[in-house]
Motif scaffolding. Structure first.
Motif, PDB file in Angstrom:
ATOM      1  N   ARG A 181       5.560  77.642 -32.621  1.00 57.64           N
ATOM      2  CA  ARG A 181       5.369  78.823 -33.673  1.00 57.64           C
ATOM      3  C   ARG A 181       4.190  78.656 -34.056  1.00 57.64           C
ATOM      4  NH1 ARG A 181       8.219  75.813 -36.671  1.00 57.64           N
ATOM      5  NH2 ARG A 181       6.769  75.097 -38.113  1.00 57.64           N
ATOM      6  N   GLU A 186      -1.009  84.537 -40.901  1.00 58.84           N
ATOM      7  CA  GLU A 186       0.249  84.174 -41.600  1.00 58.84           C
ATOM      8  C   GLU A 186       0.227  82.645 -42.029  1.00 58.84           C
ATOM      9  OE1 GLU A 186       3.933  85.373 -39.213  1.00 58.84           O
ATOM     10  OE2 GLU A 186       2.377  85.774 -37.671  1.00 58.84           O
ATOM     11  N   THR A 221       5.669  88.756 -36.425  1.00 59.04           N
ATOM     12  CA  THR A 221       4.527  88.782 -35.387  1.00 59.04           C
ATOM     13  C   THR A 221       5.238  88.109 -34.167  1.00 59.04           C
ATOM     14  OG1 THR A 221       3.432  87.000 -35.600  1.00 59.04           O
ATOM     15  CG2 THR A 221       2.786  88.892 -36.688  1.00 59.04           C
ATOM     16  N   ILE A 222       6.735  87.480 -34.318  1.00 56.56           N
ATOM     17  CA  ILE A 222       7.104  86.578 -33.284  1.00 56.56           C
ATOM     18  C   ILE A 222       8.441  87.314 -32.620  1.00 56.56           C
ATOM     19  CG2 ILE A 222       7.975  84.475 -32.302  1.00 56.56           C
ATOM     20  CD1 ILE A 222       6.070  83.080 -34.254  1.00 56.56           C
ATOM     21  N   ASP A 264       3.413  75.303 -42.139  1.00 57.74           N
ATOM     22  CA  ASP A 264       4.293  76.297 -42.855  1.00 57.74           C
ATOM     23  C   ASP A 264       5.707  75.842 -43.213  1.00 57.74           C
ATOM     24  OD1 ASP A 264       4.802  75.902 -39.961  1.00 57.74           O
ATOM     25  OD2 ASP A 264       5.341  77.936 -39.629  1.00 57.74           O
ATOM     26  N   SER A 285       9.275  85.143 -38.589  1.00 54.66           N
ATOM     27  CA  SER A 285       7.793  85.849 -38.590  1.00 54.66           C
ATOM     28  C   SER A 285       7.726  87.237 -38.007  1.00 54.66           C
ATOM     29  CB  SER A 285       7.076  84.826 -37.558  1.00 54.66           C
ATOM     30  OG  SER A 285       5.868  85.707 -37.249  1.00 54.66           O
ATOM     31  N   LYS A 302       2.240  82.198 -34.028  1.00 54.94           N
ATOM     32  CA  LYS A 302       1.806  83.005 -35.299  1.00 54.94           C
ATOM     33  C   LYS A 302       0.464  83.424 -35.086  1.00 54.94           C
ATOM     34  CE  LYS A 302       5.176  81.574 -38.729  1.00 54.94           C
ATOM     35  NZ  LYS A 302       5.291  80.636 -40.095  1.00 54.94           N
ATOM     36  N   THR A 303       0.114  84.236 -36.223  1.00 52.47           N
ATOM     37  CA  THR A 303      -1.368  84.675 -36.321  1.00 52.47           C
ATOM     38  C   THR A 303      -2.146  83.715 -37.421  1.00 52.47           C
ATOM     39  OG1 THR A 303      -0.929  86.153 -38.215  1.00 52.47           O
ATOM     40  CG2 THR A 303      -0.749  86.978 -36.078  1.00 52.47           C
TER      41      THR A 303
END
Length: 461
Positions: A163, A171, A219-220, A56, A217, A167-168
């Protein structure tokens, strides 16, 4: 007419390619000319960029564009899937080249000497990075059963590990990750990731941009304890003299004073916590013990005797990379580097004839990718000086086709720069089928097959 200077570079990552670029920009490129061969044990070039940078990080991977332009030059050849010293030895290289430059980097994890580090569920960051970057020589699966995870270290590799764990899988799906990595990350059970640093915010080795990316992110939730924001005279001096350290500290301060939000995955950045033991039960990780530290006035810390046990089920150590010892070269066990003087390999007090180093094998695994340019320029300047001063022994077989014949006679299935173009096209085609830029091919055999596709006869086949 004098023949071109023939140079072998072992390792086709950024350090090796920067060395090739420096040679192409030196005065020997015009007179008498230069001929450069890069030997790489992977079937594809680019080393750390391909197998050591998180998927990423497209900005960092963009460096490949500049490296690509170097390898496109006709004076440079790539021999991939060639292992030093198993496929070609130092004596072999000296028989074909005026000079040999080693730029093999660092890909192993530095050891961490605390009790319990060997328990099941305790991992090296480099191994995890190799897995999620699709390295062909590591297992295809990775255990991601832990709901609470500890990451030891406060550098950029620690951030990458934290990270990716936080992360999912969805993502990361738009990146180049292969199917096995997506499947593993989609089943990742981690809800809490704890990053531990022995010293304070001013001593963290994060780069400011990488640190801020943690918070991008959806989600984070990044959490910093306000009690961990502390500075002494040494820390203040560091902030005043180092803009990056000041930016990192400022970011951490801002996170420490904000309210905690409701993003599902929590990523805690802990400072002044020195890992002392990985706790185990039944041979598996069940926790981490740290000792609280305090600043001593110089920016360093001392232990306070106050210990805390953290409920985690896996531990990743990101405390530095380590280079592999190179056969036939001197070695410094303490630094994990080849002894040298400004890039000239030194043995028994003198320069080991025609032998040079650059990159992390030269100075250790520190600094950002771009810092290897300075290493390459220094090493190449001394190589050129030695060539001009007639200090390089003449090779017995300097013709370009001699090394090709050697590899083919030995049955080495090598890849080429044209082969990289074919592999690159195959990976982009896989990505296009799923609306992505690229999907990385992982198995070595499949990489070789893609590199050889459409050729009448594979090199060395």
């Amino acid at each position: 007419m004098p023949r071109p200077l023939r140079v072998a570079i072992v390792g086709a990552g950024p350090a090796g390619i920067y060395a090739a670029d420096a040679l192409m920009k030196s005065d020997v490129a015009a007179d008498p000319g230069v001929s450069i061969d890069l030997f790489e044990r992977m079937p594809a070039p680019f080393g750390l960029i391909r197998y050591g940078v998180a998927p990423d990080h497209p900005r960092i991977k963009g460096i490949i564009t500049a490296l690509h332009q170097v390898l496109d030059k006709p004076q440079i050849r790539l021999f991939g899937n060639v292992d030093y010293p198993n496929d070609i030895s130092l004596d072999d290289l000296r028989s074909f080249y005026d000079a040999v430059v080693f730029s093999t980097g660092a890909s192993a994890d530095r050891a961490m000497d605390i009790p319990g580090i060997e328990l099941e569920g305790s991992y090296g960051a480099a191994d995890f990075v190799s897995w999620f970057d699709g390295h062909p020589d590591v297992p295809r699966d990775w255990p991601l059963e832990a709901e609470k995870v500890a990451v030891l270290g406060v550098g950029n590799v620690a951030l990458d590990v934290a990270r990716i764990l936080a992360k999912t899988g969805d993502e990361l799906l738009p990146t180049e990750i292969p199917a096995n990595v997506y499947a593993g990350l989609a089943g990742n059970k981690a809800l809490e990731v704890h990053v531990f640093g022995r010293r304070g915010p001013a001593q963290a080795k994060f780069s400011p941009l990488e640190l801020r990316e943690l918070d991008h992110s959806p989600t984070i939730e990044v959490i910093v304890n306000p009690e961990d924001i502390d500075y002494d005279e040494g820390s203040i001096s560091t902030r005043r003299s180092n803009k990056q350290a000041d930016m990192v500290a400022s970011t951490l301060e801002n996170w420490a004073i904000r309210d905690v939000g409701d993003r599902p995955h929590k990523l805690f950045l802990h400072f002044f916590e020195s890992p002392t033991e990985v706790l185990g039960e039944g041979g598996r990780v069940v926790g981490l013990r740290t000792e609280r530290t305090a600043l001593d006035g110089t920016g360093n810390v001392t232990g306070t005797g106050e210990f805390h046990d953290w409920d985690v089920q896996s531990v990743y150590r990101a405390v530095g990379y380590l280079s592999a010892e190179l056969p036939k070269l001197p070695w410094d066990e303490q630094t994990g580097t080849v002894p040298h003087q400004a890039g000239r390999v030194v043995e028994n007090g003198g320069h080991l004839a025609s032998t040079y180093v650059t990159g992390w094998i030269k100075r250790g695994p520190v600094g950002l990718i771009g810092h290897t340019k300075g290493d390459a320029n220094e090493t190449v300047a001394n190589l050129v000086e030695d060539f001009r001063a007639d200090r390089l022994p003449a090779p017995a077989q300097p013709a370009e086709q001699a090394v090709t014949a050697f590899l083919e006679a030995a049955g080495v299935r090598y890849t080429t720069w044209d082969g990289w173009y074919r592999l690159d096209a195959a990976e982009r085609a896989l990505g296009a089928a799923e609306g992505r830029e690229r999907i990385k091919i992982v198995p070595r055999e499949q990489m070789l097959a893609a590199s050889e596709a459409g050729t009448e006869s594979a090199p060395g086949a």
